[in-house]
Design a protein around this motif. Structure first.
Motif, PDB file in Angstrom:
ATOM      1  N   LEU A  85       7.110 -33.852  32.574  1.00  0.00           N
ATOM      2  CA  LEU A  85       6.658 -33.488  31.571  1.00  0.00           C
ATOM      3  C   LEU A  85       5.668 -34.508  31.525  1.00  0.00           C
ATOM      4  O   LEU A  85       6.210 -36.074  31.601  1.00  0.00           O
ATOM      5  CB  LEU A  85       7.683 -33.567  30.268  1.00  0.00           C
ATOM      6  CG  LEU A  85       9.121 -32.852  30.962  1.00  0.00           C
ATOM      7  CD1 LEU A  85      10.204 -32.047  29.777  1.00  0.00           C
ATOM      8  CD2 LEU A  85       7.754 -30.843  29.591  1.00  0.00           C
ATOM      9  N   ILE A 124       7.866 -30.838  22.155  1.00  0.00           N
ATOM     10  CA  ILE A 124       9.281 -31.381  22.917  1.00  0.00           C
ATOM     11  C   ILE A 124       9.897 -31.858  21.251  1.00  0.00           C
ATOM     12  O   ILE A 124      10.458 -31.210  20.320  1.00  0.00           O
ATOM     13  CB  ILE A 124      10.033 -31.198  23.588  1.00  0.00           C
ATOM     14  CG1 ILE A 124       9.660 -30.433  24.633  1.00  0.00           C
ATOM     15  CG2 ILE A 124      11.473 -31.341  23.815  1.00  0.00           C
ATOM     16  CD1 ILE A 124       9.974 -31.148  26.135  1.00  0.00           C
ATOM     17  N   ARG A 125       9.418 -32.992  20.822  1.00  0.00           N
ATOM     18  CA  ARG A 125      11.160 -33.306  19.862  1.00  0.00           C
ATOM     19  C   ARG A 125      10.025 -32.704  18.022  1.00  0.00           C
ATOM     20  O   ARG A 125      11.137 -33.205  17.734  1.00  0.00           O
ATOM     21  CB  ARG A 125      10.384 -34.667  19.772  1.00  0.00           C
ATOM     22  CG  ARG A 125      10.839 -36.105  20.926  1.00  0.00           C
ATOM     23  CD  ARG A 125      10.630 -37.424  20.931  1.00  0.00           C
ATOM     24  NE  ARG A 125      11.260 -38.034  21.529  1.00  0.00           N
ATOM     25  CZ  ARG A 125      10.273 -38.521  23.159  1.00  0.00           C
ATOM     26  NH1 ARG A 125       9.234 -38.281  22.820  1.00  0.00           N
ATOM     27  NH2 ARG A 125      10.790 -38.736  24.092  1.00  0.00           N
ATOM     28  N   GLU A 165       3.308 -33.360  26.359  1.00  0.00           N
ATOM     29  CA  GLU A 165       4.682 -32.321  26.001  1.00  0.00           C
ATOM     30  C   GLU A 165       6.295 -32.858  25.052  1.00  0.00           C
ATOM     31  O   GLU A 165       6.545 -32.162  24.626  1.00  0.00           O
ATOM     32  CB  GLU A 165       4.627 -32.261  27.720  1.00  0.00           C
ATOM     33  CG  GLU A 165       4.030 -31.232  28.239  1.00  0.00           C
ATOM     34  CD  GLU A 165       4.323 -30.597  29.505  1.00  0.00           C
ATOM     35  OE1 GLU A 165       3.415 -29.614  29.698  1.00  0.00           O
ATOM     36  OE2 GLU A 165       4.514 -31.544  30.495  1.00  0.00           O
ATOM     37  N   MET A 166       6.472 -34.415  25.664  1.00  0.00           N
ATOM     38  CA  MET A 166       7.440 -34.850  24.810  1.00  0.00           C
ATOM     39  C   MET A 166       7.802 -34.812  23.499  1.00  0.00           C
ATOM     40  O   MET A 166       8.607 -34.656  22.632  1.00  0.00           O
ATOM     41  CB  MET A 166       7.821 -35.587  26.107  1.00  0.00           C
ATOM     42  CG  MET A 166       8.768 -35.745  27.551  1.00  0.00           C
ATOM     43  SD  MET A 166       8.882 -37.087  27.858  1.00  0.00           S
ATOM     44  CE  MET A 166       7.793 -37.924  28.533  1.00  0.00           C
ATOM     45  N   GLU A 167       6.479 -35.553  23.448  1.00  0.00           N
ATOM     46  CA  GLU A 167       6.561 -34.924  21.421  1.00  0.00           C
ATOM     47  C   GLU A 167       6.677 -34.300  20.933  1.00  0.00           C
ATOM     48  O   GLU A 167       6.988 -33.725  20.289  1.00  0.00           O
ATOM     49  CB  GLU A 167       4.584 -35.865  21.197  1.00  0.00           C
ATOM     50  CG  GLU A 167       5.303 -37.700  21.619  1.00  0.00           C
ATOM     51  CD  GLU A 167       3.455 -38.588  21.773  1.00  0.00           C
ATOM     52  OE1 GLU A 167       2.397 -37.379  21.186  1.00  0.00           O
ATOM     53  OE2 GLU A 167       3.495 -39.358  22.392  1.00  0.00           O
ATOM     54  N   GLN A 204       3.836 -36.790  28.335  1.00  0.00           N
ATOM     55  CA  GLN A 204       3.803 -37.550  27.263  1.00  0.00           C
ATOM     56  C   GLN A 204       3.811 -36.499  26.052  1.00  0.00           C
ATOM     57  O   GLN A 204       4.522 -36.698  25.182  1.00  0.00           O
ATOM     58  CB  GLN A 204       3.219 -39.939  26.939  1.00  0.00           C
ATOM     59  CG  GLN A 204       3.651 -39.660  25.759  1.00  0.00           C
ATOM     60  CD  GLN A 204       5.183 -41.006  26.572  1.00  0.00           C
ATOM     61  OE1 GLN A 204       5.806 -40.712  27.627  1.00  0.00           O
ATOM     62  NE2 GLN A 204       6.011 -40.745  25.552  1.00  0.00           N
ATOM     63  N   ASN A 249      10.710 -32.134  37.074  1.00  0.00           N
ATOM     64  CA  ASN A 249      11.335 -33.349  35.734  1.00  0.00           C
ATOM     65  C   ASN A 249       9.131 -33.644  35.693  1.00  0.00           C
ATOM     66  O   ASN A 249       9.409 -35.351  35.912  1.00  0.00           O
ATOM     67  CB  ASN A 249      12.260 -34.035  35.919  1.00  0.00           C
ATOM     68  CG  ASN A 249      13.441 -33.525  35.840  1.00  0.00           C
ATOM     69  OD1 ASN A 249      13.030 -31.942  35.215  1.00  0.00           O
ATOM     70  ND2 ASN A 249      13.964 -34.332  35.891  1.00  0.00           N
ATOM     71  N   VAL A 290      14.982 -35.410  27.074  1.00  0.00           N
ATOM     72  CA  VAL A 290      13.624 -35.826  25.679  1.00  0.00           C
ATOM     73  C   VAL A 290      14.773 -36.246  24.755  1.00  0.00           C
ATOM     74  O   VAL A 290      13.956 -36.642  23.883  1.00  0.00           O
ATOM     75  CB  VAL A 290      12.979 -34.484  25.899  1.00  0.00           C
ATOM     76  CG1 VAL A 290      11.426 -35.151  24.958  1.00  0.00           C
ATOM     77  CG2 VAL A 290      11.833 -35.340  27.427  1.00  0.00           C
ATOM     78  N   THR A 342      17.034 -32.247  31.141  1.00  0.00           N
ATOM     79  CA  THR A 342      16.082 -32.524  30.529  1.00  0.00           C
ATOM     80  C   THR A 342      15.507 -32.421  29.453  1.00  0.00           C
ATOM     81  O   THR A 342      15.106 -33.657  28.739  1.00  0.00           O
ATOM     82  CB  THR A 342      14.964 -31.846  31.439  1.00  0.00           C
ATOM     83  OG1 THR A 342      14.864 -31.853  33.264  1.00  0.00           O
ATOM     84  CG2 THR A 342      13.828 -32.690  31.608  1.00  0.00           C
ATOM     85  N   ILE A 343      15.796 -31.095  28.562  1.00  0.00           N
ATOM     86  CA  ILE A 343      14.972 -31.130  27.099  1.00  0.00           C
ATOM     87  C   ILE A 343      16.815 -31.783  26.282  1.00  0.00           C
ATOM     88  O   ILE A 343      15.971 -33.009  25.826  1.00  0.00           O
ATOM     89  CB  ILE A 343      15.366 -29.343  26.495  1.00  0.00           C
ATOM     90  CG1 ILE A 343      14.284 -28.913  27.391  1.00  0.00           C
ATOM     91  CG2 ILE A 343      15.120 -29.585  25.029  1.00  0.00           C
ATOM     92  CD1 ILE A 343      12.931 -29.237  27.440  1.00  0.00           C
ATOM     93  N   TYR A 401       8.706 -24.600  28.627  1.00  0.00           N
ATOM     94  CA  TYR A 401       8.853 -25.596  29.320  1.00  0.00           C
ATOM     95  C   TYR A 401       8.948 -25.996  30.702  1.00  0.00           C
ATOM     96  O   TYR A 401       8.591 -26.357  31.621  1.00  0.00           O
ATOM     97  CB  TYR A 401       9.110 -27.108  28.961  1.00  0.00           C
ATOM     98  CG  TYR A 401       7.687 -27.404  27.820  1.00  0.00           C
ATOM     99  CD1 TYR A 401       6.978 -27.949  27.649  1.00  0.00           C
ATOM    100  CD2 TYR A 401       8.241 -26.918  25.826  1.00  0.00           C
ATOM    101  CE1 TYR A 401       6.177 -27.674  26.340  1.00  0.00           C
ATOM    102  CE2 TYR A 401       7.457 -27.634  24.867  1.00  0.00           C
ATOM    103  CZ  TYR A 401       6.595 -28.460  25.262  1.00  0.00           C
ATOM    104  OH  TYR A 401       5.294 -28.118  24.227  1.00  0.00           O
TER     105      TYR A 401
END
Length: 77
Positions: A15, A23-24, A19-21, A17, A13, A54, A50-51, A44
């Protein structure tokens, strides 16, 4: 990297910041939200949980998936 059953390789885990943005944004723009969770987890190399974490999604009982819409309480005047 850890190897999971079926020969899939998943990242820990870790990811970023950015990558998280991403994903959203990709989840928000997806037409089929439930399928997008699986697609993002493959892209990812992380688990679906995990997804969902997020995205802030709540797991359904019995491991049947995730609520794709957050509960919104409306108050009428």
């Amino acid at each position: 990297m850890a190897e999971e059953g079926g020969g899939k390789v998943q990242r820990e885990n870790c990811l970023t910041q950015a990558e998280m943005e991403e994903i959203r944004v990709m989840y928000r723009d997806a037409k089929y939200k439930r399928q997008q969770i699986g697609i993002l987890s493959e892209m990812y190399l992380v688990s679906k949980d995990t997804i969902a974490q997020v995205l802030g999604l709540e797991a359904l009982p019995g491991g049947r998936g995730y609520k794709t819409r957050p509960a919104v309480r409306r108050q009428w005047l």
